[in-house]
Design an enzyme around this catalytic site. Structure first.
Site, PDB file in Angstrom:
ATOM      1  N   SER A  28      63.332  49.200  10.462  1.00 32.92           N
ATOM      2  CA  SER A  28      62.207  49.795   9.751  1.00 32.92           C
ATOM      3  C   SER A  28      61.512  50.722  11.143  1.00 32.92           C
ATOM      4  O   SER A  28      59.860  51.876  11.306  1.00 32.92           O
ATOM      5  CB  SER A  28      60.488  49.320   9.220  1.00 32.92           C
ATOM      6  OG  SER A  28      60.521  48.412  10.316  1.00 32.92           O
ATOM      7  N   LYS A  62      52.056  44.743   6.874  1.00 34.86           N
ATOM      8  CA  LYS A  62      51.732  45.618   8.075  1.00 34.86           C
ATOM      9  C   LYS A  62      50.883  46.713   8.057  1.00 34.86           C
ATOM     10  O   LYS A  62      50.384  46.764   9.114  1.00 34.86           O
ATOM     11  CB  LYS A  62      53.156  46.666   7.764  1.00 34.86           C
ATOM     12  CG  LYS A  62      54.979  46.121   8.213  1.00 34.86           C
ATOM     13  CD  LYS A  62      55.710  46.771   8.600  1.00 34.86           C
ATOM     14  CE  LYS A  62      57.056  46.660   8.326  1.00 34.86           C
ATOM     15  NZ  LYS A  62      58.370  47.351   8.459  1.00 34.86           N
TER      16      LYS A  62
END
Ligand code: ADP
Length: 813
Positions: free
Chosen positions: A708, A751
């Protein structure tokens, strides 16, 4: 002193070899002879003067000894009496006459005949000899009293009035010695020496006799004690029976009572009674008895039919969940829905019981929810305390067992009773601790469950959790099934990836994404402070922490998704405050109960020490070759910086910062993407041939992996190569393909919360992750600007300062 005189008479006599039973002068002994040659010699002697010579064989095992196998000193005996026995054997009472030395054998057949000389000792009798005779006399009596075996004739002889020499021979005859030692005594021609040796031998014999006596008396005593105890115990049993109940009986009655009270299922009760009967039959001293008692204690102490009332009031539950926890709106709603379904299902079951025949089963199966909730999220976000709250709302008991690190199935399911110190497994222990059979049972850290050669604990867990099976959960120790179906299981985990798939399949996952700064602030103010004030006995002093201080603690002393560390820091402050107050009180200074005592920032710094964390972004500037990524860890989300530097070189790519394989591949892919887009970024087609690239992800000791960070790596690379400044306030996450497409990633909620916490203003997310924003707190959504990208080109536009593009530099193009 003895003088040896030999009489050489040139006489000869038949010689008979003997294996044992040496005869001494003036002593008598009954002997049995069987060897044909010997019998012939005796018969010949009987016809003559009834005398012959006995000589000891050197080795008693030889059946037909030759002359060389015999000692040379022997004894002349006279045949006093004899009797023929079966098989031609002779029993003879012999009497020793005198010692002889064999000079020469004259014949070997039909029996041995030898010439001999007689050995006559002439003794000087002194005091020492007299003393030894006296001593031996007494010691012999002592030996006899200790149990020494002496035949009657020898006994009479040895204690009759004898000369010291004859006495010494008598003693030699009665001593318990092996044949060769007796031969030595016979060959000893010095009487004093012979007596001395006899003193020694007799002393040894007495010692042996004494030891024997001790041993026998001990065994005897023990034996007697055993018999006595048995008799007494038997008597006691009879007496107690008469009076009503033995001790064993009492124990039996007590256990019986306990078994009845425990209201066990039928077959368990049968088993318990069977084991109880075994116990009663068992001796008190049998070590197994105590194991059996422990087992019976377990069986009788388990809450087989103890249940907390099972009525679910959804409204009330709502109230309680809100009382205990701030926020977590979606999660609470989900739990209330779950409780509602539980309630309805219960009603339906009752209905079903009423209308057995009605065809409701198919529909019901569809309604049946997976029974087990799984709270997934970083530590300290309230998973456990929410579980506790659910128990409170349902008015049920709460138990928690931690599964972290369990590798052995037996830890969950118990050891078989054959193991020493065996106990039931943790699940049954949990039930005992709960004291009811329908507690809220929290299985903590199921993602940390191990497995190895000792069996797979997740199998036991599956059995415990599966509503189809858990009405008869088998524990190895209990040996009987336990019905776990009424318990409400809640599992918790930090991550889903490591949960065995078969187990995960049964779980209804509820995510706890972590708290924003504001949420933490509210939790601290409304819950944690109250809790800690109570815990530190400070309620009556009205201690407060100012709002600014709480924020300071959140930002400078903690960096976490949950509030555990925050709670700990508050506890530290209160602990110090409590100490100060207590010390003042000790000194007798009656502390004026202040209306309120407020902890301000300076106090906090004094109590907690220098800041533990500095702001992520404060000291960062917009830079070239740097991008802000978003990472996801077990402890929640976090931001991470990607740094790229360029050096003149030969097209090498080095990667540092403890990167995992997937992340390394991401770097390669990002570079390939940039190379394929050289025109777009205004680069030389072969720009990479003359440079080396170094990609580093700081906090190098922390392992990092996953795809990611692709977008952030590509951004940092482009920034470094084009000398465009990257905006520090833009954070991004997403996987990047070789063609620059931005792909969906996981952990977006965590996140985004981390980005918000760190002060990021804009977050770039893959377009397909838009859906994940739904469950985020409103404030976070409001504070952040989101950009949803499908392609790297869009990312670059947002993340880099287009205007600050530096002048072209030949070295990097
Ligand atoms: P976890 O089980 O997720 O690791 P805990 O349940 O042990 O975390 O929570 C840590 C502490 O934080 C507990 O004291 C708990 O009461 C408190 N806490 C967490 N979330 C909240 C919340 N939303 N409201 C009030 N207190 C909370």
């Amino acid at each position: 002193m003895s003088i040896l005189v030999t009489k050489k008479e040139g006489k000869k006599l038949p010689v008979v070899p003997i294996r044992d039973g040496l005869v001494f002068p003036k002593t008598e002994a009954p002997l049995i002879f069987g060897r044909p040659k010997t019998v012939k010699a005796f018969k010949a002697a009987l016809k003559k003067n009834k005398q012959l010579i006995l000589v000891l064989q050197k080795d008693g095992k030889i059946n037909e000894p030759r002359t060389g196998d015999l000692y040379t000193t022997g004894i002349i005996i006279s045949i006093e009496r004899f009797a023929s026995l079966e098989h031609g054997e002779l029993q003879v009472l012999v009497r020793g006459l005198s010692k002889v030395r064999l000079i020469q054998y004259e014949a070997e057949e039909p029996y041995l005949v030898a010439q001999y000389e007689e050995l006559v000792e002439q003794d000087m009798i002194d005091d020492e000899i007299k003393a030894m005779v006296l001593y031996l006399n007494n010691e012999l009596k002592k030996a006899i009293s200790l149990g020494k075996n002496v035949d009657f004739i020898s006994l009479m002889n040895v204690f009759s009035d004898l000369s010291p020499r004859d006495f010494s021979y008598q003693v030699a005859a009665v001593l318990d010695l092996k044949a060769s030692t007796k031969q030595e005594l016979l060959e000893e021609n010095n009487m004093k020496k012979r007596l001395k040796k006899e003193v020694d031998y007799l002393a040894k014999e007495i010692k042996v006799l004494e030891i024997e006596r001790k041993i026998t008396s001990k065994t005897q005593k023990q034996f007697e004690k055993g018999v006595r105890e048995n008799v007494l115990r038997e008597k006691m049993r009879t007496i107690e029976k008469e009076l009503g109940g033995t001790k064993e009986n009492k124990e039996f009655v007590e256990y019986r009572k306990k078994i009845k009270q425990a209201k066990m299922p039928n077959e368990v009760e049968k088993k318990a009674i069977k084991e109880l009967e075994r116990l009663v039959k068992m001796s008190q001293y049998n070590p197994e008895a105590s194991y059996l008692r422990t087992y019976l204690d377990w069986l009788t102490e388990l809450p087989w039919s103890v249940f907390s009332p099972n009525d679910i009031d959804v409204k009330q539950a709502d109230k309680i969940l809100n009382e205990d926890h701030y926020g977590l709106k979606k999660i609470k709603e989900r739990i209330l829905e779950y409780l509602a379904v539980m309630k309805l299902r219960k009603g339906q079951k009752k209905l079903k019981a009423k209308n057995e025949k009605e065809k409701t089963s198919k529909k019901q199966k569809e309604i049946l929810p997976p029974t087990i909730l799984c709270f997934v999220g970083p530590p300290g976000v309230g998973k456990t305390s929410l579980g506790r709250s659910i128990a409170r709302a349902l008015k049920r008991k709460f138990v928690k067992i931690s599964l972290g690190g369990i590798r052995d199935e037996a830890e969950l399911r118990g050891h078989r009773r054959t193991y020493v110190g065996a106990l039931p497994g943790r699940i049954i222990q949990g039930i005992k601790q709960a004291e009811t059979s329908n507690p809220v049972f929290m299985l903590d850290e199921i993602d940390k469950l191990g497995r190895d050669f000792r069996g797979d604990p997740s199998a036991a867990l599956l059995e415990a959790l599966d509503p189809e099976q858990n009405h008869s959960f088998s524990d190895h120790y209990l040996e009987v099934n336990y019905d776990l179906s009424k318990a409400m299981f809640i599992t918790t985990a930090n991550v889903l990836e490591t949960i065995p798939p078969a187990l995960l399949d049964r779980l209804e996952v509820i995510h706890f994404p972590g708290y924003t700064g504001d949420e933490k602030f509210a939790i601290a103010k409304q819950f944690l402070m109250k809790k800690q004030l109570g815990a530190h006995g400070l309620e009556r002093y009205k201690v407060k922490i100012s709002d600014g201080t709480i924020e300071l603690i959140i930002n400078r002393y903690t960096r976490e998704a949950g509030v555990r560390e925050l709670e700990r820091q508050i506890a530290t402050i209160f602990r110090k405050v409590a100490r100060t107050i207590a010390e003042k009180e000790d000194k007798g200074k009656k502390i004026k109960k202040p209306k309120s005592l407020t902890i301000i920032k300076n106090d906090a710094i004094k109590y907690l020490g220098p800041y533990k964390y500095t702001s992520y972004l404060a000291e960062k500037h917009d830079e070239v070759g740097m991008a802000t990524g978003l990472a996801w860890t077990q402890a929640g989300g976090d931001i991470l910086f990607i740094e790229v530097s360029i050096m003149p070189g030969k097209g090498r790519l080095s990667l540092t910062g403890h990167l995992g394989n997937v992340m390394k591949e991401s770097c390669q892919a990002a570079l390939s993407y940039v190379r394929s887009r050289w025109q777009l970024f205004d680069l030389n087609q072969k720009f990479y041939e003359k440079i080396d690239l170094h990609i580093h992800v700081p906090e190098g000791a922390v392992p990092k992996d996953g795809p990611s960070a692709g977008v952030a790596i590509a951004t940092a690379l482009i920034s470094a190569l084009t000398k465009q400044y990257a905006k520090k306030s833009v954070a991004m996450t997403g996987e990047v393909t070789l063609r620059g497409r931005v792909l969906e990633v996981g952990g977006v909620k965590e996140k985004v919360i981390a980005a918000h916490r760190a002060g990021i203003k804009t977050v770039i997310l893959p377009k397909n992750n838009k859906k994940d924003l739904v469950e985020l707190p409103k404030k976070t959504l409001k504070d952040l600007k989101f950009v949803f990208a499908e392609h790297m080109d869009e990312v670059v536009k947002i993340a880099l300062h287009q205007t600050q593009k530096p002048k072209k530099s030949k070295s990097s193009r």
